[in-house]
Every structure is written in C-alpha cells, then in structure tokens.
Design a protein around this motif. Structure first.
Motif, PDB file in Angstrom:
ATOM      1  N   THR D   8      47.248 -67.522   4.703  1.00 50.89           N
ATOM      2  CA  THR D   8      47.962 -66.250   4.598  1.00 50.89           C
ATOM      3  C   THR D   8      49.284 -66.262   5.354  1.00 50.89           C
ATOM      4  OG1 THR D   8      45.908 -65.061   4.316  1.00 50.89           O
ATOM      5  CG2 THR D   8      47.816 -63.795   5.006  1.00 50.89           C
ATOM      6  N   LYS D   9      49.239 -66.739   6.574  1.00 52.95           N
ATOM      7  CA  LYS D   9      50.465 -66.736   7.372  1.00 52.95           C
ATOM      8  C   LYS D   9      51.549 -67.562   6.685  1.00 52.95           C
ATOM      9  CE  LYS D   9      52.204 -67.310  12.051  1.00 52.95           C
ATOM     10  NZ  LYS D   9      51.917 -67.743  13.435  1.00 52.95           N
ATOM     11  N   CYS D  34      54.703 -58.704   1.208  1.00 56.97           N
ATOM     12  CA  CYS D  34      53.246 -58.740   1.280  1.00 56.97           C
ATOM     13  C   CYS D  34      52.626 -58.843  -0.110  1.00 56.97           C
ATOM     14  CB  CYS D  34      52.724 -57.510   2.002  1.00 56.97           C
ATOM     15  SG  CYS D  34      53.125 -57.514   3.758  1.00 56.97           S
ATOM     16  N   VAL D  39      48.752 -59.988   0.013  1.00 58.66           N
ATOM     17  CA  VAL D  39      48.020 -59.264   1.062  1.00 58.66           C
ATOM     18  C   VAL D  39      48.556 -57.844   1.194  1.00 58.66           C
ATOM     19  CG1 VAL D  39      47.441 -61.304   2.414  1.00 58.66           C
ATOM     20  CG2 VAL D  39      49.603 -60.111   2.814  1.00 58.66           C
ATOM     21  N   THR D  40      47.864 -57.025   1.944  1.00 65.55           N
ATOM     22  CA  THR D  40      48.334 -55.657   2.166  1.00 65.55           C
ATOM     23  C   THR D  40      49.370 -55.635   3.288  1.00 65.55           C
ATOM     24  OG1 THR D  40      46.506 -55.309   3.661  1.00 65.55           O
ATOM     25  CG2 THR D  40      46.207 -54.577   1.400  1.00 65.55           C
ATOM     26  N   THR D  41      50.087 -54.543   3.335  1.00 68.25           N
ATOM     27  CA  THR D  41      51.182 -54.448   4.314  1.00 68.25           C
ATOM     28  C   THR D  41      50.674 -54.641   5.729  1.00 68.25           C
ATOM     29  OG1 THR D  41      51.679 -52.548   2.911  1.00 68.25           O
ATOM     30  CG2 THR D  41      53.329 -53.195   4.521  1.00 68.25           C
ATOM     31  N   ALA D  43      48.375 -56.384   6.903  1.00 68.49           N
ATOM     32  CA  ALA D  43      48.028 -57.765   7.255  1.00 68.49           C
ATOM     33  C   ALA D  43      49.185 -58.476   7.939  1.00 68.49           C
ATOM     34  CB  ALA D  43      47.610 -58.520   6.001  1.00 68.49           C
ATOM     35  N   PHE D  46      49.323 -58.377  11.587  1.00 66.32           N
ATOM     36  CA  PHE D  46      48.421 -59.181  12.394  1.00 66.32           C
ATOM     37  C   PHE D  46      49.133 -60.450  12.859  1.00 66.32           C
ATOM     38  CE2 PHE D  46      45.362 -62.610  12.832  1.00 66.32           C
ATOM     39  CZ  PHE D  46      44.559 -62.085  13.832  1.00 66.32           C
TER      40      PHE D  46
END
Lengths: 196, 196, 196, 196
Positions: D8-9, D34, D39-41, D43, D46
């Motif tokens: 994801t990152k 995003c 992914v959702t905003t 995320a 994080f």
DNA sequence: TATGAATGAGATTTCATTCAT
DNA sequence: TATGAATGAAATCTCATTCAT
C-alpha cells in the motif's frame, strides 16, 4: 429592498446558539447547525467568516455590555462600598437579559478567543475581595481562601442564569445570595482575626 | 505467567487520565493516548472495550468509594447533625486522594454514562439541605434557593480539588468553607423567618 | 448611455490579472478577484461567462498580436535569414508591451484552453530551427538537440519578461542572447559536421 | 513478519508521484491519489503525516543526494575549472536517475518547503558564473545577463530530464549543451570587452 | 499481548457557479 | 448593472474502531 430578509442569518444565529449551548464551541457541528437552520453548509460562510465568527456574532453584544459594566462596577465598588448593591443589581439584570449568551461565554467558549472570560472575571473579583480582606483583617489575606469564596459566588450567578426564573425571582435569589455571602464573609473575618 | 505485566495497561490508564483531564472525554484522542503510552491503537482495544470503557476504568474505583460514602453520609447527616463534620472530613479526604479522577467524573465526563454524576450529587445534597430548611424554617423551603446554595457549596469542593493544596491545607479550606456556609445559612434562616 | 461605464469591468480585468499572476489560473479565487475589485461575485458573471472567459478577456488581445507576429516571422525567417533580427526585435517589443499577459499565457494558463501556447510556440521555433540545421548540416538533424536549444532560447525570453528591465535594457539583453545563441549554434554545427 | 508488505505504501508513493507530476503539489488531490492507489483517504494518514509529508517522502532521497552533490561541485568548480566537466557528468547522472523526482522538486513544489530549490540552485550558478565573468571580463559583470544565461542553462537541464532519453543520449545532449554554452559565453566575453 | 493496516464517517472550509431581484 | 443569497461538490484532515496476524 432593505428588508427582503428571508431570515436565514437569524435562523443560523439561533440554531448556532442552541448547538453551542448543547455541545460547547468545540464539539458543536456546523453541519448540524446548518441542517437545523435548513440551509447547506456553504451558506453559513456567506454570513460568517468561520465557526468562531459565528460564535462571536452570537455573544458579541452581550460581551460588550458585560465588559463595560464590570469595569465601571469594579471601580465604584472599591471607592463606595454602598454602591455594590446597585452594581450587583445591574449585573444581574444584564445576565438575565442575555442568559444564554452568558452561558456560552462563561461555560462553552473553550477554544475560542473568549475562553478566558470567566477566569478574568474571577481575577477581577479576587482583587476586590482581597481589598475587603485587607480592610477587615489586615495582613491576613489567604489567596486560596479568596479564590474559594469568589469561585462560590460566581457559581451562584451561574446557577441563577441556568434556571428559568423570572427577572424578579432572579433578583430575589441574588439578594439571598448576598445575604448568605455577607454573613459568611463576616464570620470568616471573625474567625481569622481570632486565629492570630 | 500471572504476572508478566509489561505495564502497558497502567501506562494507558495514566496516559488516558492526562488526556481526559486536558481535553475532556469527547475531545480526547485515543491516538494521542496510545502514542503517549508508547503503544499502538490496537493495543488499547485489547485491554478496554472502547473509549468509554477506558474512561470507566480510570474513574471506576473512586466512583465506587464516592457512591458508598455519600450514601452513608446523607443518611447519617439527617439523623445526627453532629456527624456532618466528620462526614465532610471523610469526603474531603476521598476527594483529595483521587483529585484527578473526581475532576474527570464531575467536569470531564460529558457524553459518558457518568455525565450525571455531578447532577446526582447535587440532587442528593439538595434533599439534605431541604431537610435542614424544613427543620429551621418549616414550610418556607424555596427550591431554587436550595439549588443555589448547594451549587455554591459543591463549587467550593471543586475549587479545592483543583488547587495544589496539601491535604492539610485542603482540610483547612474546607473548614473555612463550612464556617462561611453555616453562617450564611443561619442568616438565610433568620431572614426567611423574618419575612413571614 | 453608451458610456456610463463605472469602470467595474476594467477593475475586474485588472484584479483578475493580478490574481492570475499570483496564483495561476486554477488556484486563482474568483472571490478574491471580486473582493479586490470591490464588487460581488455575481457582478463578474454579468461581464464574463465564467472563470476562463475572464482569463481569455485578459490575454485575448496580446494573444492575437502574438499569433499574427510569429506566423509572419516564421515565414520570413526561412525565406530571408537577415529578417530574423528584425523579427526578433518586433517580438521583444510585443512581449515587453504585454509582459504580464504573456506571463499569464505562457506560465499560468494550465487548465485553460491556452495551456498549449508555450508548447505550440516551441513547436514553431523547432520547425524553423530544424530548417537551419538542414541548411548548415544537411541530414544531421537531431530532434532532441533542436528541442533543447529551442527550450533554452524561449526560456531566455521568459527570463527577460520576468525582469523589471526597461524596453531598452530588455532589447540589449535580447541582443546579448542572440549573440550567445548564434555563437553556440555555429559551434554545434561545426561539431556535428566534424562527427560524421 | 518483517515483510508482509501489502504494498500500500509503495502504491501511495507511486500514485502520489503521478498526481504531483500531473497537477503540481497544490492542485494534486489526495482523494485521487488514494483512489488510484486503491485505498481510502484515511489510509494515507497512517503512512504519512499530511500532504507535504507524502511529497517529502517522494523527493527526500534525491534531494539529499542533490544537495550533497551541488555543494561539492560548486567548491571544486571554482578551484579547479577542469573539474567542471566531471561535476556536470555527475549531476546529469543524478538528474537522470531520479528524473521524475527532480521535476517535482524543481517545477511542482510550489506551496511546499521545497519551493525554493530551483531559485537556490540558480543563485548558486549565478555566483559561479559571476566569478567566471570577473575572471575574463573584470568589472564588466552584468547581473541581468548572468541571470539570463543561468536561466537558459538550467532550462537546458530541465528539458533533458523531461525527455525520454536514455542516460547515454542525455549525456550526449548535455555535452552538446556545454559546447553551445561555452561558445556562447566566449562570444559574450569578446563582445563585452569590445564594448568598453 | 500487541502490531500494523485500513475503514468510513465526520470535521471545517473554499470553491465556481446560479439566480431572483 | 449589479447585489445578496445559496448550492453542491470538493478540499485536507482526524476520528474511533476493527481485524488479521
């Protein structure tokens, strides 16, 4: 022209007052305020710069009167003790006229430029009270004791404006409170002078 | 096994206490609480069901002691007026032992099942006070006046636990407050009896 | 009637120019433009269809002159190399006359139908430059090298119109740039012919 | 454990790079970033503190190398002119290795703490260039002329990294540019010395 | 026991645009 | 000619909570 006035701004002010009273400034939701006023969120920003500006528009007028009054009162009360009663009556009248706004200012204004109103008012009263102590029990002033009785007294005002009392009833309560406080104060003076 | 205890739970409780004190329940951030405790958010949910459970775990014990004490005190104080002083001392000791927790309970618990603690305590005191009025000025009870002096008295306690006073100093302040309140109360009784 | 002209439109154009220069087209705020022009947002929509129309009204005239000039110049420069100097002077004069408008067109027009102005101008210059290469180093044309020197040359113009130079100073700079570019170009030709 | 890595990152970094390249920092949309990363905003938050932190995470490493290199180069180039060629090669290699990141840094970083990168780099080159002028045409330095040729030269680098050239091709372009620039510079020196 | 990752809803604020007057 | 009012969507960011590991 001058008065097409669909009332939106007034509805926003009213809705804002209710929301701020219920949740405090920080936890008030502009969405809810607008929804309750029947407009979209963006509409609010036509009338107010931001959340704090809305808050300020609600409490502004009462705050001005409040500042003016306590300034005058603080001065007079030291010079002429007998004026205290009159001052207190004026304050009560003001507080009762804008009860909700003063609740906002004194208890719901955290995270606002008004957040120190209560503290400042207490600081003012503490000075006045210290002067009284100095007069009747010279050199025996106890900072914490002064804070204590000022805090109680101010709470008395807050209790009054939280009720549904009429102005007349509120005035009577304020009188009772003065009675109570003066007797209490006298007893404290006696006690303190006795101690040393 | 039973005691590997890396201290995480305690750190969360401590960190939570600080955060709740600073921001109140609703505006406290679980992220900050966890960050200050040096753990991740997920860890919190191993020890506590949710935000309110964490709050409850912080104030639970003091709350229990508080309930127990005021219940006993309220009873005794009606039966035996002279016990009031002792009761008050016990309450003060409790409040001072768990100062921060009581501040949480009485002033920072909005949006929590504990949010009515202060109101309930006042209601209790109002009953006791009404009984006193009934005794010394039968039939003259004034509900709002009772609310007023109870509110002031409770504010006195709150003022005391907000300070940095030692237990001894706090006790002395509480004594002064009793002095003040009793003298005030007596004067009110005299006033009221005079009025009719 | 024909000329009551309160100047609103001109103020909007001026205010728009400043805002677009400062923030670019996309990040310019119509609210700020109107506020700085001293009118309400609605007024803008009387004079202009939308944001882009306002932008177009600012850059329209300079753009027309620009198109006309480069078209003529491109033609002449191929036919008569000696005309290049005169063409360049004319271009500089135009650029300096409408410095701000050309900055808008060439650097602040993203998200506008004008956003390809710079690219198109470069494409034009690339054709001209390619012709030169063909003349002095036939068959050795290198598309990327042409893009490179065109890009640098155009950047030179942009640098000049970004300064505060007088027309005279700008002309002198442009002369220096021509000097620099011609010497550079000659050296490149020599180098390339040497390579094969 | 050490490598569960759902990617994801990395997807956010990649998606961010593309969005920033296309729209610039300010007009990049975190929503789109995003969405494109799947992914959702929330995320994003994080992994990154905020929009600028995401940007910084993309350009951080290349920037460090860039700073290190130009510092060394600037020093060497004044002391030992013959090192210039080697320095330039190193710079080109760096620029080409992180082409997109340098485009972000130099052209898309407005409203970022990196927004002065380009200006600072130019200022550096201007100092070096002024030293050269002082050497070959003492006392004839012309600030604007220096700005002009530095601006053109830097634009040359930008043009190169905007292309799709291989490293080899880019190096060749850079060589041509050096040729062009040196010949142009020599001619300017001659011109200037002639003028006085 | 705890981490790391992710969600989905909500927050305040700004925006270009529309429209009745 | 212009105003004043309002919309609806988008922006960045924070939140409590969940869950697989």
């Amino acid at each position: 022209m001058a008065e097409q006035d669909s009332g939106t701004k007034e509805r926003l002010l009213q809705s804002g007052k209710e929301e701020f009273l219920q949740h405090g400034f920080q936890n008030a939701s502009l969405r809810r305020i607008c929804a309750n006023a029947g407009v979209t969120t963006g509409a609010l920003y036509f009338f107010f710069r931001n959340k704090e500006d809305l808050f300020g528009s609600i409490v502004g007028k009462p705050l001005a009167a409040y500042h003016e009054l306590i300034e005058r009162s603080a001065k007079k009360e030291i010079e002429d003790v007998s004026s205290a009663t009159g001052n207190e009556e004026n304050l009560m009248r003001l507080l009762m006229t804008y009860r909700e706004e003063f609740i906002l200012l004194l208890e719901k204004s955290a995270d606002t430029k008004y957040e120190n109103c209560l503290t400042e008012y207490k600081a003012n009263l503490e000075k006045v009270t210290a002067a009284f102590f100095e007069k009747y029990a010279p050199g025996q002033a106890n900072g914490r004791l002064i804070q204590l009785i000022v805090s109680m007294r101010v709470q008395g005002y807050l209790e009054i404006i939280h009720g549904n009392d009429t102005l007349e009833e509120a005035m009577k309560l304020a009188k009772y409170m003065s009675c109570y406080a003066e007797a209490g104060f006298s007893e404290l003076i006696r006690q303190i002078n006795q101690e040393c």
